[in-house]
Design an enzyme around this catalytic site. Structure first.
Site, mmCIF file in Angstrom:
data_model
loop_
_atom_site.group_PDB
_atom_site.id
_atom_site.type_symbol
_atom_site.label_atom_id
_atom_site.label_comp_id
_atom_site.label_asym_id
_atom_site.label_seq_id
_atom_site.Cartn_x
_atom_site.Cartn_y
_atom_site.Cartn_z
ATOM 1 N N GLU A 66 0.820 -1.210 0.000
ATOM 2 C CA GLU A 66 0.000 0.000 0.000
ATOM 3 C C GLU A 66 0.859 1.268 0.000
ATOM 4 O OE1 GLU A 66 -3.550 -1.856 2.801
ATOM 5 O OE2 GLU A 66 -1.853 -0.811 3.730
ATOM 6 N N GLN A 150 3.293 -5.701 17.329
ATOM 7 C CA GLN A 150 2.828 -4.389 17.785
ATOM 8 C C GLN A 150 2.328 -4.390 19.224
ATOM 9 O OE1 GLN A 150 0.628 -1.788 15.299
ATOM 10 N NE2 GLN A 150 1.117 -2.866 13.417
ATOM 11 N N THR A 211 -4.598 -9.093 15.668
ATOM 12 C CA THR A 211 -4.182 -10.344 15.038
ATOM 13 C C THR A 211 -3.835 -10.091 13.576
ATOM 14 O OG1 THR A 211 -6.467 -10.914 14.515
ATOM 15 C CG2 THR A 211 -5.590 -11.706 16.612
ATOM 16 N N ASP A 237 -7.650 -4.681 8.729
ATOM 17 C CA ASP A 237 -7.161 -3.497 8.022
ATOM 18 C C ASP A 237 -7.110 -3.687 6.508
ATOM 19 O OD1 ASP A 237 -5.070 -5.261 7.852
ATOM 20 O OD2 ASP A 237 -3.608 -3.990 8.867
ATOM 21 N N VAL A 303 -8.189 1.302 11.183
ATOM 22 C CA VAL A 303 -7.474 0.619 10.101
ATOM 23 C C VAL A 303 -6.158 1.310 9.773
ATOM 24 C CG1 VAL A 303 -9.576 -0.333 9.097
ATOM 25 C CG2 VAL A 303 -8.738 1.891 8.307
#
Length: 351
Positions: A66, A150, A211, A237, A303
């Site tokens: 992205e 994270q 997750t 996301d 997201v």
């Protein structure tokens, strides 16, 4: 005859992974998370100043790559980021990233930096910013479902910004939970490893789901979620990837970053197009209510949005000053005569 040195504008400060780690330790990780939370919130207060567009995504069977651009009219930023859950089996990161800031007036870059670490920091800071408005008053316990790369950042941000002092952990891989217990030792947090997601959320004021599997999943079912909790859903996301049963969304007040992106990528992709959401910037500016009572279920369907990366990049640029924790990269061609790019190339051959 040697070529002239590049001008100051042609040398772009670059922050490597090594220097990013040094910068975080120089400042202190909880200080970074607290300051970054405030910077992101300040940019949410001026939401209308930014160009806004859903990220440009290239999907494959393996993952997604992205680009996330935005501008406030003076500074432009973008982030390159991927999401490849299968990378873990090869010993690779699921998410990697780098980012850039540039002057709108000239188009010249002014910062290039790693953003794998910085994305984890900004995601945690964004979660803490939302919890500051949406979590129940006096929240002290958070359940962390998904204990991957994270997770520690999320825990420390909630501690530093929101006063969380107890983290309850669950991951389908017990080694991930062991890693997190080990990493959070000495931070001042009470850490409890749990054998199921159900046990992890017991007595939790905040539930964070984080997750990585790229699929429709049900990490939380409706019967697991009691009144009054705040759900921080950050794992979903991309299209086809969710973590919550849709019945939870029917009971919750849902807050999002940018609806055109979240309706494609977030938990609300499961819902009808008219499912009501509140844009979080409206809460920050006082145009909408966040938590209104003790029994309300709030959901931050996060997201990740380009403005948060913009905030993180400008924070790093400001905090770099005087540290020397960067390298100047000669990545912009800079001929003495801007019309004579070819001549610059030819003179290099002679040199």
């Amino acid at each position: 005859m040697s070529s002239p040195l590049p001008s100051e504008k042609a040398l772009v400060p670059f922050v490597s992974v090594e220097n990013m780690m040094r910068l975080v330790h120089h400042i202190g990780i909880e200080t970074v998370l607290t300051e970054l939370t405030d910077v992101i919130e300040a940019d949410f207060r001026r939401w209308g100043s930014f160009d806004k567009t859903p990220r440009v995504a290239s999907h494959s069977g393996e993952g997604v790559i992205e680009l996330m651009p935005t501008s406030d009219g003076e500074i432009y930023s973008f982030k390159y980021v991927n999401g490849h859950p299968k990378n873990m089996a090869q010993g690779l990161q699921t998410v990697t990233a780098f980012g850039l800031l540039a002057e709108v007036s000239t188009g010249y870059p002014v910062l290039l930096t790693e953003m794998t670490l910085l994305t984890a920091l900004r995601t945690a800071a964004t979660s803490a910013m939302a919890a500051r408005y949406l979590a129940p008053r006096g929240a002290r316990t958070m359940a962390m479902i998904g204990n991957g790369a994270q997770a520690e950042f999320q825990a420390l941000a909630m501690k530093a910004v929101c006063g969380i002092d107890h983290i309850r952990l669950y991951d389908i891989d017990p080694l991930a939970t062991e890693k997190m217990v080990r990493n959070l030792s000495g931070t001042g947090l009470k850490v409890t490893a749990c054998s199921s997601s159900q046990s992890a959320i017991e007595n939790a004021d905040i539930i964070t789901t984080c997750t990585a599997d790229k699929q429709y999943a049900t990490i939380l079912t409706d019967n697991m979620v009691g009144a009054g909790v705040h759900i921080n859903a950050i794992g979903g996301d991309c299209p086809g990837k969710t973590e919550l049963h849709r019945d939870i969304l029917l009971r919750a007040d849902t807050f999002v970053e940018y609806p055109p992106q979240t309706r494609i990528e977030g938990e609300i992709q499961q819902m009808d197009a008219d499912y009501p959401v509140t844009e979080f910037w409206q809460v920050v500016t006082g145009q909408a209510t966040g938590r209104r009572d003790a029994s309300q279920i709030t959901l931050f369907d996060s997201v990740g949005f380009a403005i948060e990366d913009f905030s993180a990049l400008r924070y790093v640029r400001d905090r770099l000053k005087g540290t020397g924790l960067y390298q100047d990269l000669d990545i912009i061609a800079d001929p003495d005569d801007p019309r004579d790019l070819f001549g610059m190339l030819q003179r290099a051959k002679q040199a």
